[in-house]
Design an enzyme around this catalytic site. Structure first.
Site, short mmCIF file in Angstrom:
data_model
loop_
_atom_site.label_atom_id
_atom_site.label_comp_id
_atom_site.label_asym_id
_atom_site.label_seq_id
_atom_site.Cartn_x
_atom_site.Cartn_y
_atom_site.Cartn_z
N TYR A 79 -2.46 -9.42 16.03
CA TYR A 79 -1.37 -8.88 16.84
C TYR A 79 -1.12 -9.75 18.07
O TYR A 79 -0.10 -9.59 18.73
CB TYR A 79 -1.70 -7.44 17.25
CG TYR A 79 -1.90 -6.55 16.05
CD1 TYR A 79 -0.81 -6.00 15.37
CD2 TYR A 79 -3.18 -6.27 15.58
CE1 TYR A 79 -1.00 -5.21 14.25
CE2 TYR A 79 -3.37 -5.48 14.45
CZ TYR A 79 -2.28 -4.95 13.80
OH TYR A 79 -2.47 -4.17 12.68
N SER B 279 -6.55 -3.75 14.58
CA SER B 279 -6.02 -3.09 15.77
C SER B 279 -7.09 -2.76 16.79
O SER B 279 -6.89 -2.91 18.00
CB SER B 279 -5.29 -1.81 15.35
OG SER B 279 -6.16 -0.94 14.64
N CYS C 30 0.87 -1.17 0.00
CA CYS C 30 0.00 0.00 0.00
C CYS C 30 0.91 1.22 0.00
O CYS C 30 2.12 1.10 0.23
CB CYS C 30 -0.93 0.00 1.21
SG CYS C 30 -2.31 1.17 1.04
N LYS D 217 -11.40 -7.87 5.97
CA LYS D 217 -10.85 -6.98 6.99
C LYS D 217 -11.85 -5.87 7.25
O LYS D 217 -12.30 -5.22 6.30
CB LYS D 217 -9.52 -6.40 6.51
CG LYS D 217 -8.87 -5.44 7.52
CD LYS D 217 -7.59 -4.85 6.96
CE LYS D 217 -6.96 -3.91 8.00
NZ LYS D 217 -5.75 -3.26 7.48
N LYS E 61 -12.20 -5.14 2.02
CA LYS E 61 -11.66 -4.27 3.06
C LYS E 61 -12.60 -3.09 3.25
O LYS E 61 -12.82 -2.30 2.33
CB LYS E 61 -10.26 -3.78 2.68
CG LYS E 61 -9.62 -2.88 3.73
CD LYS E 61 -8.23 -2.47 3.30
CE LYS E 61 -7.58 -1.54 4.30
NZ LYS E 61 -6.23 -1.11 3.87
N CYS F 99 -0.09 4.27 1.66
CA CYS F 99 -0.50 5.27 2.66
C CYS F 99 0.62 5.62 3.63
O CYS F 99 0.76 6.79 4.01
CB CYS F 99 -1.75 4.80 3.40
SG CYS F 99 -1.57 3.24 4.29
N CYS G 219 -4.00 6.26 0.09
CA CYS G 219 -3.48 5.03 -0.50
C CYS G 219 -3.23 5.15 -2.00
O CYS G 219 -2.97 4.14 -2.67
CB CYS G 219 -4.45 3.88 -0.23
SG CYS G 219 -4.74 3.57 1.52
N ARG H 239 -11.10 7.64 3.69
CA ARG H 239 -10.82 6.63 2.67
C ARG H 239 -12.09 5.97 2.13
O ARG H 239 -12.04 4.90 1.54
CB ARG H 239 -9.88 5.57 3.25
CG ARG H 239 -8.52 6.15 3.61
CD ARG H 239 -7.53 5.10 4.06
NE ARG H 239 -6.22 5.71 4.22
CZ ARG H 239 -5.45 5.56 5.29
NH1 ARG H 239 -5.86 4.83 6.30
NH2 ARG H 239 -4.27 6.13 5.35
#
Length: 335
Positions: free
Chosen positions: A323, A284, A126, A258, A205, A128, A136, A227
């Protein structure tokens, strides 16, 4: 399911099969394994640098030596793959750090392939993180409108993907959501002889509020606007399926949904309708919510994390990007 073939109480008692731990494990319909986990890592220049992400306890921006240490710990815990993001020293309007031969991701790939050759290296493609404006794609300003230019951006994305493959990346993962990017990347990879390098597409996404902590981690918040002109509306299911179908037609080998936890219905439909290897990204915001609740003593972090990852597996995920991958792998081994 044919419910007519089932007995009724008191002849049929489902609790009979829940009495013993060994029996519960034996008939478990869905299993979570460390083999299905991918750990995202954030690379940046420096040495002995572990810059904490305030919104994501336990996650850091890492210099290459620390990135290697983190990847080694994950691999030794049983995590087979990492997903690399880069934070460049300088940003510009052409995202030049994204495709530089000595870019931070390219350096990280070469180091990991040298020191941990069995670790699977996935690179996020990407722009970004590398764009001065945080979007992006290439931005065009006119008197009445600001637009993200789709087709000119494809060339930069393909160039970035090629540079990752040249560095030794095992899997290319485009996350930009530009139309036609899978075809552009596949064409460029094949042209350069990387026809065996697979593409894991961020196919569905969504423009999600769950990305907030990531934007601190990747230093990628857009400097203006949002976005929503390229990421998907949260209410759209059929559009998600069309996006997945397009990416498969263009050459994607794996597809991704996602975020994951708030989009399990999308995940299930994608896996059911296409049957392709399907990844779920536990983003996240999902990670940070569990961390915050656990820090306040409201939930058991281990139990809630493993249950949420199991839900993604149950919905159809073959691969889970999280994560918590290293912790989850250790917990699964203990379990």
């Amino acid at each position: 399911m044919n419910l007519n073939c089932m007995g009724q109480f008191p002849e049929y008692r489902p609790r009979r099969l829940r009495q013993f731990p060994a029996l519960r494990r034996m008939i478990s319909e869905t299993r979570l394994s460390a083999d299905q986990l991918v750990l995202p890592l954030f690379a940046r220049a420096g040495r002995k640098l572990r810059k904490p992400i305030n919104a994501m306890p336990g996650v850091f921006q890492l210099s290459l030596d620390e990135l290697l240490r983190e990847a080694t710990q994950a691999f030794e815990a049983g995590v087979p793959a990492v997903l690399l993001f880069g934070i460049p020293e300088k940003k510009d309007a052409k995202a030049s750090g994204a495709y530089a031969s000595n870019g931070i991701v390219q350096q990280a790939v070469r180091l990991l392939k040298k020191e941990l050759p069995e670790l699977l290296i996935i690179t996020d493609v990407c722009l970004c993180e590398y764009m001065a404006h945080g979007h992006c794609g290439i931005v065009h300003h006119s008197k009445n409108r600001t637009r993200i230019l789709n087709d000119p951006t494809l060339k930069l994305l393909a160039r970035s993907a090629a540079s990752h493959a040249e560095a030794g990346a095992d899997i290319i993962a485009p996350s930009d959501m530009m139309d036609g990017r899978i075809q552009a990347i596949r064409t460029e990879l094949d042209r350069l002889g990387f026809d065996e390098t697979p593409i894991m597409s961020y196919a569905a996404k969504f423009a999600s509020a769950f990305y907030g902590p990531f934007r601190e981690a990747a230093e990628s918040a857009p400097q203006f606007g949002d976005r929503r002109s390229y990421q998907m509306d949260a209410g759209n299911t059929n559009e998600a399926l069309r996006e997945v179908a397009l990416d498969i037609q263009e050459g994607a080998d794996m597809v991704m949904v996602k975020p994951a936890l708030a989009y399990l219905d999308i995940l299930h439909r994608v896996k059911t309708e296409f049957g392709y290897p399907t990844a779920a990204y536990a983003v996240s915001g999902e990670y940070s919510m569990i961390k915050a609740a656990a820090a306040n003593g409201w939930v058991d972090e281990k139990a809630v994390t493993l249950e949420s990852l199991l839900a993604m597996r149950r919905a159809g995920a073959d691969i889970i990007i999280t994560y918590s991958a290293t912790d989850a792998a250790r917990w699964l081994r203990e379990k």
